[in-house]
Design a protein around this motif. Structure first.
Motif: not given
Length: 244
Positions: A6, A9-10, A13, A117, A120-121, A124
């Protein structure tokens, strides 16, 4: 997915978000966020990054308000956002796995996992917003990550009393990723939705599509994918599911 994934990804993004916003310019309209321009997107997301980082870095165990949005604009605002993002990534990457601090959704096994988490979302979805403002093709969302995001939304955000998705009598909605082994059954009533990861029983309406399409549609960034059954139930979800 683990915490390190995560955070990775963070990091990616947030860089894409800043790059897209810089190209778009501060006055570009953000299509999925009525009234917002790119400057509003950067101010909001940067403040959220700093708010999240403070919980972990300072081990706050109770809710705290976010700071006011900065008055920065143009290149200075982009630089401030990049710094906000960097602070968050470094804080999460360097935190102890057992750090104790405030969280607000069920699911992740630790506070650190929760914030990695969630951010990260958060990043995104807003990266997609920045790329939509810029124009051109947005970067893809990986299937596994999109499935996790749908799960966080359905079993996290909409399990809370704040969810506005309610029906006068019990109804059942199914959400199915067509490119992954992932199905959710959402039971609606006058209480907050109850979602489980299975396909047991009949559903009055099903939303089906690739995980990325479901992820962005359920976050109100794209139209709902294929709808079968009671279209009014899909419309109810679309009209009342905005996270507050």
């Amino acid at each position: 997915m683990d915490t390190a994934s995560f955070v990775e990804i963070l990091e990616k993004e947030g860089q894409l978000l800043a790059d897209a916003a810089q190209v778009a310019g501060p006055d570009a309209v953000v299509p999925a966020c009525p009234g917002w321009r790119t400057r509003d997107l950067l101010r909001h997301t940067g403040v959220v990054h700093r708010w999240a980082a403070a919980f972990v870095a300072d081990r706050h165990t109770a809710p705290r308000p976010m700071d006011p949005h900065p008055e920065l604009d143009g290149p200075d605002l982009v630089a401030w956002y990049r710094d906000s993002h960097r602070r968050l990534v470094d804080t999460l990457a360097g935190a102890a796995p057992d750090v104790e601090c405030f969280t607000f959704l069920p699911g992740p096994p630790s506070a650190l996992a929760f914030w990695a988490r969630r951010q990260a979302h958060e990043t995104t979805v807003h990266r997609y917003d920045a790329e939509s403002a810029r124009g051109g093709s947005p970067a893809p969302v990986a299937v596994e990550f999109a499935v996790d995001g749908v799960d966080e939304l359905l079993r996290g955000f909409h399990a809370r009393p704040k969810s506005r998705v309610r029906t006068a009598s019990p109804r059942v909605l199914r959400v199915r990723a067509t490119d992954a082994d992932a199905v959710w059954t959402v039971r609606l009533s006058q209480e907050p939705p109850v979602t489980v990861r299975d396909a047991d029983g009949e559903a009055e309406c099903e939303l089906a599509g690739p995980a990325e399409e479901l992820y962005l549609a359920l976050w109100n960034r794209r139209p709902l994918p294929a709808v079968s059954g009671d279209a009014e139930l899909a419309a109810l979800w679309r009209d009342t599911s905005a996270v507050v």
